[in-house]
Design a protein around this motif. Structure first.
Motif, PDB file in Angstrom:
ATOM      1  N   CYS A   1       0.864  -1.233  -0.018  1.00 32.27           N
ATOM      2  CA  CYS A   1       0.128   0.051  -0.080  1.00 32.27           C
ATOM      3  C   CYS A   1       0.931   1.324   0.176  1.00 32.27           C
TER       4      CYS A   1
ATOM      5  N   PRO B   1      -7.001   6.178   5.181  1.00 31.83           N
ATOM      6  CA  PRO B   1      -6.405   5.177   4.892  1.00 31.83           C
ATOM      7  C   PRO B   1      -5.458   5.251   3.649  1.00 31.83           C
TER       8      PRO B   1
ATOM      9  N   VAL C   1      -3.951   0.681  -2.480  1.00 34.22           N
ATOM     10  CA  VAL C   1      -3.568  -0.470  -1.912  1.00 34.22           C
ATOM     11  C   VAL C   1      -3.459  -1.496  -3.353  1.00 34.22           C
TER      12      VAL C   1
ATOM     13  N   TYR D   1     -12.392  -3.167   2.390  1.00 29.83           N
ATOM     14  CA  TYR D   1     -11.544  -1.978   1.807  1.00 29.83           C
ATOM     15  C   TYR D   1     -12.559  -0.661   1.845  1.00 29.83           C
TER      16      TYR D   1
ATOM     17  N   VAL E   1     -10.831   3.020   1.607  1.00 33.22           N
ATOM     18  CA  VAL E   1      -9.587   3.218   0.655  1.00 33.22           C
ATOM     19  C   VAL E   1     -10.125   3.598  -0.531  1.00 33.22           C
TER      20      VAL E   1
END
Length: 215
Positions: free
Chosen positions: A103, A124, A128, A144, A149
């Motif tokens: 990430c 976040p 990723v 996620y 994210v």
């Protein structure tokens, strides 16, 4: 009651996956504390279900190349990034946790620079990356999404796909949110080239491609 399910690989390029059900958050945290950071496996946890993955070389090598490629891009752009690998992203209030294959903080790098990440106080990762060589028992995209994210890259079967978070769900896109100019569709080709010409040679070729693309 805790039940264990061992999902055996179907071929040489699938990972071993262990799924544990009925795992309380406190138990999950105790397991993570006991094993420490030196483990070779990665986890995903979703409301009592703990999945443990044991990555193979076929899984790890593309991720390493993508990390190099992202490094090339930010260097060419002259910007900063913070690469945090398989950072454990967790929210006790959501009883969810996950470790990506790697990430990056890019847009929010300056906000988290030098900090220990603590969701939701900290944002976040901006990006990723997942390298899928087996089917997961959990809906990782849902995890996620709940963590907020904004972008996922998924590498599978020599293909790299981009997903962006839109109103709580991921939608596939042609271009990266973090790097709109990046020729995403070409990245798997450079990964494949690295197997014959070498990793550093492939990275040098990728750098030249990025320079051409920005001129």
């Amino acid at each position: 009651m805790v039940t264990n399910t061992l999902i055996l690989p179907q071929n040489s390029v699938e990972e071993k996956v262990i799924t544990l059900t009925g795992i309380k958050w406190s138990t999950f945290k105790a397991i993570m504390s006991d094993v420490g950071d030196g483990r070779a496996w990665r986890i995903a946890y979703d409301e009592g279900v703990l999945e443990i993955r044991m990555p193979l070389t076929e899984h790890e090598e593309p991720i390493g190349m993508i990390e190099h490629f992202v490094g090339v891009v930010v260097d060419e752009l002259g910007i900063e990034m913070r690469q945090l690998g398989a950072l454990t992203l967790e929210r006790e209030d959501l009883t969810r946790a996950i470790e990506p294959d790697t990430c990056f903080y890019i847009q929010n790098e300056s906000i988290v620079r030098g900090k220990s990440i603590n969701l939701p106080a900290d944002p976040p990762p901006d990006l990723v990356v997942e390298s899928d060589y087996t089917n997961s028992s959990l809906n990782k995209f849902a995890i996620y999404a709940s963590l907020g994210v904004p972008e996922i890259w998924r590498y599978r079967n020599q293909s790299l796909k981009v997903y962006q978070l839109v109103e709580g769900n991921y939608e596939q896109r042609e271009n990266s949110l973090a790097f709109p100019f990046l020729p995403i569709a070409e990245i798997p080709g450079f990964i494949e080239q690295s197997k014959t010409i070498g990793q550093r040679a492939a990275i040098r070729l990728f750098r030249e491609r990025i320079k051409e693309n920005r001129n």
